[in-house]
Design a protein around this motif. Structure first.
Motif, PDB file in Angstrom:
ATOM      1  N   TYR A 103     -29.180   2.128  49.251  1.00 27.94           N
ATOM      2  CA  TYR A 103     -28.926   1.783  47.852  1.00 27.94           C
ATOM      3  C   TYR A 103     -28.118   0.489  47.805  1.00 27.94           C
ATOM      4  O   TYR A 103     -27.048   0.388  48.417  1.00 27.94           O
ATOM      5  CB  TYR A 103     -28.151   2.896  47.145  1.00 27.94           C
ATOM      6  CG  TYR A 103     -29.025   4.051  46.714  1.00 27.94           C
ATOM      7  CD1 TYR A 103     -29.508   4.142  45.411  1.00 27.94           C
ATOM      8  CD2 TYR A 103     -29.381   5.046  47.622  1.00 27.94           C
ATOM      9  CE1 TYR A 103     -30.331   5.198  45.019  1.00 27.94           C
ATOM     10  CE2 TYR A 103     -30.199   6.105  47.248  1.00 27.94           C
ATOM     11  CZ  TYR A 103     -30.668   6.166  45.941  1.00 27.94           C
ATOM     12  OH  TYR A 103     -31.476   7.214  45.556  1.00 27.94           O
ATOM     13  N   THR A 162     -29.111  -0.692  41.978  1.00 25.99           N
ATOM     14  CA  THR A 162     -28.617   0.672  41.772  1.00 25.99           C
ATOM     15  C   THR A 162     -27.249   0.824  42.439  1.00 25.99           C
ATOM     16  O   THR A 162     -27.137   0.745  43.660  1.00 25.99           O
ATOM     17  CB  THR A 162     -29.578   1.711  42.379  1.00 25.99           C
ATOM     18  OG1 THR A 162     -30.910   1.474  41.900  1.00 25.99           O
ATOM     19  CG2 THR A 162     -29.143   3.116  42.007  1.00 25.99           C
ATOM     20  N   LEU A 208     -24.099   3.205  43.235  1.00 19.07           N
ATOM     21  CA  LEU A 208     -23.693   4.603  43.311  1.00 19.07           C
ATOM     22  C   LEU A 208     -22.181   4.723  43.191  1.00 19.07           C
ATOM     23  O   LEU A 208     -21.431   3.911  43.745  1.00 19.07           O
ATOM     24  CB  LEU A 208     -24.137   5.219  44.639  1.00 19.07           C
ATOM     25  CG  LEU A 208     -25.639   5.199  44.967  1.00 19.07           C
ATOM     26  CD1 LEU A 208     -25.888   5.970  46.258  1.00 19.07           C
ATOM     27  CD2 LEU A 208     -26.477   5.778  43.841  1.00 19.07           C
ATOM     28  N   ASP A 209     -21.729   5.751  42.468  1.00 16.60           N
ATOM     29  CA  ASP A 209     -20.301   6.034  42.430  1.00 16.60           C
ATOM     30  C   ASP A 209     -19.999   7.221  43.328  1.00 16.60           C
ATOM     31  O   ASP A 209     -20.903   7.792  43.974  1.00 16.60           O
ATOM     32  CB  ASP A 209     -19.820   6.267  40.998  1.00 16.60           C
ATOM     33  CG  ASP A 209     -20.507   7.448  40.308  1.00 16.60           C
ATOM     34  OD1 ASP A 209     -21.055   8.327  41.019  1.00 16.60           O
ATOM     35  OD2 ASP A 209     -20.490   7.496  39.064  1.00 16.60           O
ATOM     36  N   HIS A 235     -19.237  10.283  42.671  1.00 18.90           N
ATOM     37  CA  HIS A 235     -19.950  11.511  42.273  1.00 18.90           C
ATOM     38  C   HIS A 235     -21.376  11.504  42.815  1.00 18.90           C
ATOM     39  O   HIS A 235     -21.869  12.517  43.337  1.00 18.90           O
ATOM     40  CB  HIS A 235     -19.950  11.630  40.749  1.00 18.90           C
ATOM     41  CG  HIS A 235     -20.662  12.850  40.250  1.00 18.90           C
ATOM     42  ND1 HIS A 235     -22.017  12.854  39.922  1.00 18.90           N
ATOM     43  CD2 HIS A 235     -20.221  14.125  40.039  1.00 18.90           C
ATOM     44  CE1 HIS A 235     -22.373  14.045  39.536  1.00 18.90           C
ATOM     45  NE2 HIS A 235     -21.304  14.851  39.584  1.00 18.90           N
ATOM     46  N   ASP A 236     -22.054  10.354  42.682  1.00 15.27           N
ATOM     47  CA  ASP A 236     -23.432  10.236  43.190  1.00 15.27           C
ATOM     48  C   ASP A 236     -23.489  10.496  44.689  1.00 15.27           C
ATOM     49  O   ASP A 236     -24.383  11.201  45.189  1.00 15.27           O
ATOM     50  CB  ASP A 236     -23.994   8.841  42.902  1.00 15.27           C
ATOM     51  CG  ASP A 236     -24.101   8.536  41.425  1.00 15.27           C
ATOM     52  OD1 ASP A 236     -24.379   9.470  40.654  1.00 15.27           O
ATOM     53  OD2 ASP A 236     -23.901   7.361  41.051  1.00 15.27           O
ATOM     54  N   ASN A 265     -22.780  14.182  45.754  1.00 16.37           N
ATOM     55  CA  ASN A 265     -23.830  15.115  45.362  1.00 16.37           C
ATOM     56  C   ASN A 265     -25.225  14.687  45.820  1.00 16.37           C
ATOM     57  O   ASN A 265     -26.230  15.224  45.348  1.00 16.37           O
ATOM     58  CB  ASN A 265     -23.825  15.282  43.836  1.00 16.37           C
ATOM     59  CG  ASN A 265     -22.597  16.014  43.346  1.00 16.37           C
ATOM     60  OD1 ASN A 265     -22.494  17.222  43.464  1.00 16.37           O
ATOM     61  ND2 ASN A 265     -21.641  15.256  42.830  1.00 16.37           N
ATOM     62  N   PHE A 266     -25.303  13.771  46.725  1.00 19.97           N
ATOM     63  CA  PHE A 266     -26.597  13.231  47.152  1.00 19.97           C
ATOM     64  C   PHE A 266     -27.361  14.177  48.064  1.00 19.97           C
ATOM     65  O   PHE A 266     -28.559  14.050  48.242  1.00 19.97           O
ATOM     66  CB  PHE A 266     -26.407  11.886  47.851  1.00 19.97           C
ATOM     67  CG  PHE A 266     -27.681  11.117  48.011  1.00 19.97           C
ATOM     68  CD1 PHE A 266     -28.160  10.324  46.985  1.00 19.97           C
ATOM     69  CD2 PHE A 266     -28.418  11.188  49.185  1.00 19.97           C
ATOM     70  CE1 PHE A 266     -29.345   9.617  47.122  1.00 19.97           C
ATOM     71  CE2 PHE A 266     -29.611  10.487  49.334  1.00 19.97           C
ATOM     72  CZ  PHE A 266     -30.071   9.693  48.290  1.00 19.97           C
TER      73      PHE A 266
END
Length: 665
Positions: A433, A477, A479-480, A482-483, A486-487
């Motif tokens: 990403y 894109t 990602l933080d 949280h992303d 939870n990936f």
């Protein structure tokens, strides 16, 4: 194969040796590739065999010494064919047999010594020698002149070294060298040779040492055993430790072209079977070891001069990795053989890929010298910035995984791309990403100046490799935490890179070098760059070439004070180009205020005002590690790589990623 490159795959002969194509591997110092008894260690064997496997027609080893008494060398250092002959022959025979299995030929490069140019890390406590009592290149020392008896001993050792090479299966030897200011070249150049005996004075006398070496080898090994010579047709020496720049007018203190052509004719008349041509010297190191600031194919005009004067094959190296340029050089009669040095460090399969028409898969050399000459001068180790496996082919060979894992890679800079490539090759499932619209990270702004074009070529190579490997890549894109948490990835690699350091100096706007290089800023005519490191100096060159009036303000006493290990060829050329191009530099200085028109600077001589339409910050980078800090305690298998972990250079970003990715299982 593209038909326009077919000439590069014609057979060519050096004396009695028939070579399957016109590609040679240029000799590069084999530091770390020899063992304590003077043989080739396994790394050395693997290194040379890998380039033969990659299709190179002629392998020329790096320097191996014939004498270890008169000019002493700490062991292990480079191989030495006379140190323990039986052991050398045993290890070298294993290597030559493997090279021959791929239809390639191999020459051993034999050296009589470095003399005044020995790199201090390799010199140790041993006193430097030379033809005359002249200054050492790097140290505040005067060299000891060789006696005639010592010259004769070295000549005899050349014969023994070549004989051992022939027994070990080498197809010929290359003499190191009437080139770059090494010991034989010091005898050949009147600036270094003040002798009044038969080894000094006339050109023929100054070439006597090189002639006697050739005669000794031919007498020992037979007239049909090929002997080539590394040869510099021009020295580019302005004075002791001072070299001339491209386009600069100066009085040549070393060997000029007129004498260079005359010497070439004599050397061929003596019986040398080929000349491996370049220009330069250790006093003008950026010619002998050309950085990215030199043009590609810079030796071609000089090779052609020699080719037109002699009737033996001419080998030409010097940033010859562009196959169009290389094939044109052969077709134009400038050379018979194209020699690739650093490009074969970067990609040992260059020749096979070119023959297959797969040029997009050739990993580009950046001419950065970070992994080769930079590490040789600092650590006595030959490697490659963009190829972590160079000189470590077996030790770093990739092992397929037995436990396929989904690996999330956050960041598509060079470190993230390398991690994805290695993971995919091993059978894992990397997913990349990248928050911007393209891969490459800091290589995108870094590759904007024309002399940094290969940075963008490396990005294109990674794009091609990841596409071939079917790596899933998501652009635009971000990602933080949280992303990421939870990936549902088995492993997470954070490769978020670094960001330019910024600060304010009042009301006037300050721009980062990155934004300027990316075209996000309207640049005025009068430009001040705060920061004289690598980014600041290269940005200054780029802007000056655009016609801007450029000033560098540096807080430390000199430019490039905190960058390293930069090869002297790169750093010295860059330092010389700055004043040569008319770029003003103010060191030991601190910018204190900017109102949009005038930059106030505190200097050791007091405060000064500098007119500035644009002020650019090039004061370093800070790791972008905030995402990692947010997730490191939430995910069991998470790694921080590249600049995100420790801001460094391209080499360590790639090496970092390679090390982590090859060991995830």
């Amino acid at each position: 194969m593209d038909k326009k490159y077919s000439i590069l795959f014609d057979e060519v002969s050096i004396g009695s040796c028939v070579i399957k194509n016109r590609f040679a591997m240029a000799p590069m110092g084999p530091l770390g590739l020899g063992d304590s008894e003077g043989g080739f260690n396994q790394r050395g064997i693997d290194y040379y065999v890998e380039r033969a496997k990659g299709g190179t027609g002629l392998i020329i080893t790096g320097v191996t010494f014939v004498d270890n008494d008169i000019e002493k060398h700490d062991m292990p250092n480079c191989p030495c064919s006379t140190h323990t002959p039986v052991h050398f022959i045993r290890t070298a025979r294993e290597m030559t047999e493997k090279i021959h299995a791929y239809g390639s030929k191999v020459f051993l490069q034999l050296s009589g010594g470095f003399g005044r140019v020995t790199i201090p890390t390799n010199l140790g406590e041993h006193p430097p020698v030379a033809p005359s009592p002249i200054p050492h290149r790097w140290l505040d020392k005067t060299c000891r002149p060789l006696t005639k008896e010592e010259i004769r001993r070295i000549v005899v050792q050349f014969g023994k070294g070549a004989y051992n090479a022939k027994r070990a299966g080498f197809d010929g030897v290359q003499i190191h060298a009437v080139h770059e200011g090494y010991l034989l070249d010091q005898f050949a150049i009147s600036m270094f040779n003040n002798r009044t005996d038969e080894y000094g004075g006339s050109l023929e006398n100054r070439l006597r040492f090189a002639r006697e070496v050739l005669e000794e080898i031919k007498n020992t090994c037979g007239s049909d055993f090929p002997v080539t010579l590394r040869y510099s047709v021009k020295s580019f020496i302005k004075d002791w430790r001072k070299g001339g720049l491209p386009g600069e007018e100066f009085e040549e203190k070393g060997r000029d072209i007129e004498e260079g052509i005359e010497a070439a004719k004599l050397l061929v008349e003596y019986g040398y079977d080929a000349l491996d041509v370049d220009v330069g010297s250790y006093d003008a190191w950026w010619w002998s070891h050309p950085p990215m600031y030199q043009e590609k194919g810079l030796y071609i005009p000089y090779a052609k001069m020699v080719k037109e004067a002699v009737n033996v094959p001419v080998i030409c190296a010097g940033r010859m990795d562009n196959p169009d340029l290389a094939s044109d050089a052969v077709r134009d009669g400038a050379c018979d053989i194209v020699s690739l040095g650093r490009p074969l460090l970067a990609d040992p399969d260059y020749v096979n890929k070119l023959k297959a028409g797969d040029t997009a898969s050739i990993r580009p050399c950046l001419s950065c010298h970070e992994g080769c000459m930079g590490r040789i001068q600092e650590y006595s180790a030959l490697n490659c910035a963009v190829n972590p496996q160079a000189c470590r082919e077996s030790a770093e060979r990739l092992i397929p995984t037995q436990h396929k894992k989904k690996v999330l890679i956050v960041g598509g800079g060079v470190s993230g791309c390398e991690a994805a490539r290695v993971l995919a090759l091993r059978g894992h499932e990397p997913i990349v990403y990248e928050k911007t619209g393209r891969l490459g990270g800091n290589l995108i702004p870094g590759g904007v100046p024309s002399f940094k074009e290969d940075d963008h070529a490396l990005v294109a190579w990674y794009e091609n490799e990841l596409k071939k490997l079917n790596v899933e890549v998501h652009l635009n894109t971000e990602l933080d935490a949280h992303d990421v948490i939870n990936f549902d990835a088995d492993v997470v690699i954070v490769a978020t890179g670094s960001k330019p350091k910024v600060f304010s100096l009042g009301e006037g706007p300050l721009y980062t070098a990155q934004d300027v290089l990316l075209g996000k800023v309207d640049i005025g005519n009068d430009v001040v760059i705060i920061g004289g490191g690598l980014v600041g100096c290269e940005t200054a060159l780029w802007l000056k070439d655009m016609g801007k009036n450029v000033t560098i303000v540096e807080a430390l006493p000199k430019l490039l004070a905190v960058n390293g290990p930069l090869c002297h060829a790169n750093s010295e050329m860059l330092k010389e180009l700055i004043p040569f191009k008319g770029i003003r530099t103010i060191t030991s200085a601190k910018a204190t205020a900017y109102d949009g028109k005038v930059l106030k600077v505190n200097t050791p001589d007091g405060d000064i005002d500098i007119a500035a339409d644009t002020v650019i910050l090039a004061v370093g980078y800070a790791p972008s590690d905030s995402l990692y800090k947010e997730v490191e305690d939430e995910i069991p298998n998470v790694y921080l790589i590249g600049d995100a972990g420790n801001v460094s250079n391209i080499m360590y970003a790639i090496w970092n990623a390679f090390e982590v990715a090859k060991n995830i299982d």
